[in-house]
Design a protein around this motif. Structure first.
Motif, PDB file in Angstrom:
ATOM      1  N   THR A 115       0.855  -1.190   0.000  1.00 33.08           N
ATOM      2  CA  THR A 115       0.000   0.000   0.000  1.00 33.08           C
ATOM      3  C   THR A 115       0.889   1.237   0.000  1.00 33.08           C
ATOM      4  N   THR A 116       0.811   1.988  -1.091  1.00 35.43           N
ATOM      5  CA  THR A 116       1.548   3.241  -1.213  1.00 35.43           C
ATOM      6  C   THR A 116       0.604   4.275  -1.782  1.00 35.43           C
ATOM      7  N   ALA A 117       1.097   5.520  -1.874  1.00 36.49           N
ATOM      8  CA  ALA A 117       0.243   6.594  -2.373  1.00 36.49           C
ATOM      9  C   ALA A 117       0.037   6.487  -3.880  1.00 36.49           C
ATOM     10  N   GLU A 118       0.712   5.538  -4.518  1.00 37.25           N
ATOM     11  CA  GLU A 118       0.608   5.420  -5.973  1.00 37.25           C
ATOM     12  C   GLU A 118      -0.827   5.032  -6.367  1.00 37.25           C
ATOM     13  N   PRO A 119      -1.506   5.851  -7.204  1.00 33.28           N
ATOM     14  CA  PRO A 119      -2.945   5.668  -7.434  1.00 33.28           C
ATOM     15  C   PRO A 119      -3.359   4.271  -7.902  1.00 33.28           C
ATOM     16  N   SER A 120      -2.604   3.663  -8.802  1.00 30.40           N
ATOM     17  CA  SER A 120      -3.047   2.369  -9.316  1.00 30.40           C
ATOM     18  C   SER A 120      -2.966   1.298  -8.227  1.00 30.40           C
ATOM     19  N   ALA A 121      -1.922   1.384  -7.390  1.00 39.38           N
ATOM     20  CA  ALA A 121      -1.805   0.437  -6.277  1.00 39.38           C
ATOM     21  C   ALA A 121      -2.938   0.645  -5.284  1.00 39.38           C
TER      22      ALA A 121
END
Lengths: 268, 280
Positions: free
Chosen positions: B71-77
């Motif tokens: 879980t990261t701030a990266e939108p697709s993730a």
């Protein structure tokens, strides 16, 4: 991640300072006087003087100047917009022209004046809420408006409404935050697409919020009635407002400062 | 395939006077088709942990991985994780908004770009799964009874076919029959290979339902294991932040008196064993 940041406008910062201890009525009337003063001065030096007075106030009330300035952040756009309108729409000696847009010397002066006035207005009004708890504020307003009750003005009801509204702002923020999270968890996409799409995307947040607001209002009304609330008539207070010597001094001081500033400005 | 939480830490409002450590070094593993309970008192960090599982909150330290996706701030993730992990908040009926039950159910699937046909299918399926009759579909969600609303909310999350379901106090404020019914329905989901994370302060409920229990206290793990081993632990020493359910209280009292009765939540079993004890 924080989805909503609490507004800084109208926040109360508790501290033990001479300004905090003043009677709310004194502070409200002083702010009205100051605002009138701000709109009566024109000279640039006068605005510098207001700035110095503001610094002094911030010292005296033990509220960091940074916090005072932060309070004006939400209205920066409004200030710039007002200044812009005056910049382009004032007639006079033309300095610069491009198509239908023209900037006049009077316009530049007017833009500065109106921008600064609005800016100071927000800062001084901000001082009132920074140093006065919502409770005191509505108490003060109620007392000040009481004379108008004779003409049918609902002073008590207004103050009560204000107290309730202020009291529920943080609660509703939390509530909104929770609903927002719940809908995000269901895959709601709130920050993509055009304006219309984004507005539509907020429906799943707004509808539950409305439902909760009405529910809370009903609960509160019931709780108040259960405690025999029946309006302001004959209602006594736990902490009655007391006008002290310091309040008279503060009031007189404000009056003198405003008078001096305005007279000096007229002379200049 | 699992949710892996690895020495997760979370700090609220870092760098401000309001700074609070909500979680500190928490490990957890959730496999599909298992029921994991997270138990703790108010303020123990269990809701914070729940929001990490579907990336509504991101780790300050440590990591959370859902089927290998961190879980990261990266939108697709973010979207992938939220798609895989359904989260049902406490009192979920506060989030109802649609004009009809059908629309409420379709909200999630539509956000995840299901086809209209697929939405119809998944809606009717999950309605049936949660014991909601199909004639409710055209009703306003606000007209349903309390228990129905709760089930509709869970159904609306399930309709998006998540692999894991995180529920924050799903039985809060429900009467006993409604509770039993809901727990039974959730048990059925485990059989469908959904991983359930059940957040509760009710130890008895957790002991009865879960295969694994994580006990949190002030953001730290104080116990993680099976219900059996948790009961064994509780015999040895009280665990911080945990109150014994009444029946276990009774068992431990009886043991203090010298009766050899087992730690069990089943009153009938306890009575049988006690009877035998007294006879011998």
């Amino acid at each position: 991640m924080k989805f909503l940041n609490h507004l800084t406008l109208g926040q109360y910062i508790p501290a033990d300072s001479p300004v905090h201890r003043l009677d709310p009525r004194c502070k409200i009337l002083s702010v009205v006087l100051l605002l009138a003063g701000i709109f009566m001065v024109k000279h640039p030096v006068a605005f510098v003087a207001w700035g110095i007075f503001l610094l002094f106030l911030s010292r005296f009330s033990r509220i960091p100047f940074r916090v005072v300035i932060q309070g004006a952040r939400p209205v920066i756009i409004l200030v710039l917009f007002t200044a812009g309108i005056h910049l382009f729409l004032t007639r006079g000696v033309i300095l610069w022209e491009w198509g239908i847009l023209s900037v006049t010397r009077e316009g530049v002066g007017m833009a500065f004046r109106m921008g600064l006035r609005l800016f100071f207005l927000v800062l001084f009004a901000g001082f009132l809420t920074l140093t006065t708890s919502p409770m005191e504020l509505s108490d003060g307003l109620e007392r000040l408006f009481r004379p108008f009750q004779r003409f049918g003005f609902p002073a008590h009801e207004m103050a009560m409404m204000m107290t309730i509204a202020l009291r529920f702002i943080p609660t509703l923020f939390d509530e909104t935050d929770r609903i927002l999270r719940a809908q995000l968890a269901r895959g709601a996409d709130l920050d993509h697409g055009g304006l219309l799409r984004r507005m539509k995307a907020f429906i799943p947040v707004l509808v539950p919020l409305f439902v909760i607001v009405f529910q809370r209002a009903e609960d509160l009304a019931q709780a108040m009635e259960a405690r025999c609330y029946r309006g302001g008539t004959g209602r006594s207070r736990m902490n009655p407002l007391r006008w002290k010597r310091a309040d008279t001094f503060a009031m007189a001081g404000t009056l003198v400062i405003v008078a001096v500033f305005v007279l000096m400005d007229l002379g200049a | 395939m699992s949710i892996r939480v690895d020495s997760l830490g979370h700090v609220y409002h870092p760098g401000t006077p309001l700074e609070t450590k909500a979680l500190c070094g928490v490990d957890l593993m959730v496999e599909p088709g298992t029921w994991v309970a997270i138990v703790g008192q108010t303020g123990s960090g269990k809701s914070t942990l729940a929001q990490h599982l579907n990336a509504l909150l991101l780790p300050t330290s440590g990591s959370v991985e859902v089927d290998g996706i961190p879980t990261t701030a990266e939108p697709s993730a973010l979207r992938m994780v939220r798609r895989k992990v359904g989260l049902v908040f406490q009192y979920p009926e506060h989030q109802l908004f649609a004009e009809s039950v059908l629309e409420e159910m379709a909200f999630g699937p539509r956000n995840w770009k299901f086809s209209e046909e697929d939405i119809r299918e998944t809606t009717t399926r999950t309605m049936k799964l949660l014991g909601l009759s199909e004639e409710l579909l055209t009703r306003s969600p606000f007209q349903l009874s309390g228990g129905q609303k709760r089930r509709l909310c869970i159904a609306s999350v399930l309709a998006a076919r998540p692999d894991y379901l995180v529920l924050d106090e799903p039985t809060a404020g429900m009467d006993a029959p409604g509770r039993r019914e809901l727990l039974g329905l959730l048990k059925g989901l485990v059989k469908e290979r959904i991983g359930i994370v059940h957040i509760t302060h009710d130890l008895e409920l957790a002991l009865a339902m879960a295969e694994r229990i994580l006990v949190l206290e002030k953001g730290k793990t104080v116990f993680c294991g099976t219900p059996g081993s948790l009961m064994d632990e509780l015999v040895e020493r009280p665990i911080r932040g945990l109150c014994l359910p009444p029946i276990l209280e009774l068992v431990s009292g009886l043991r203090d008196y010298g009766y050899h009765v087992p730690f069990t939540l089943d009153a009938v079993e306890l009575a049988d064993r006690l009877e035998k004890e007294i006879r011998t």
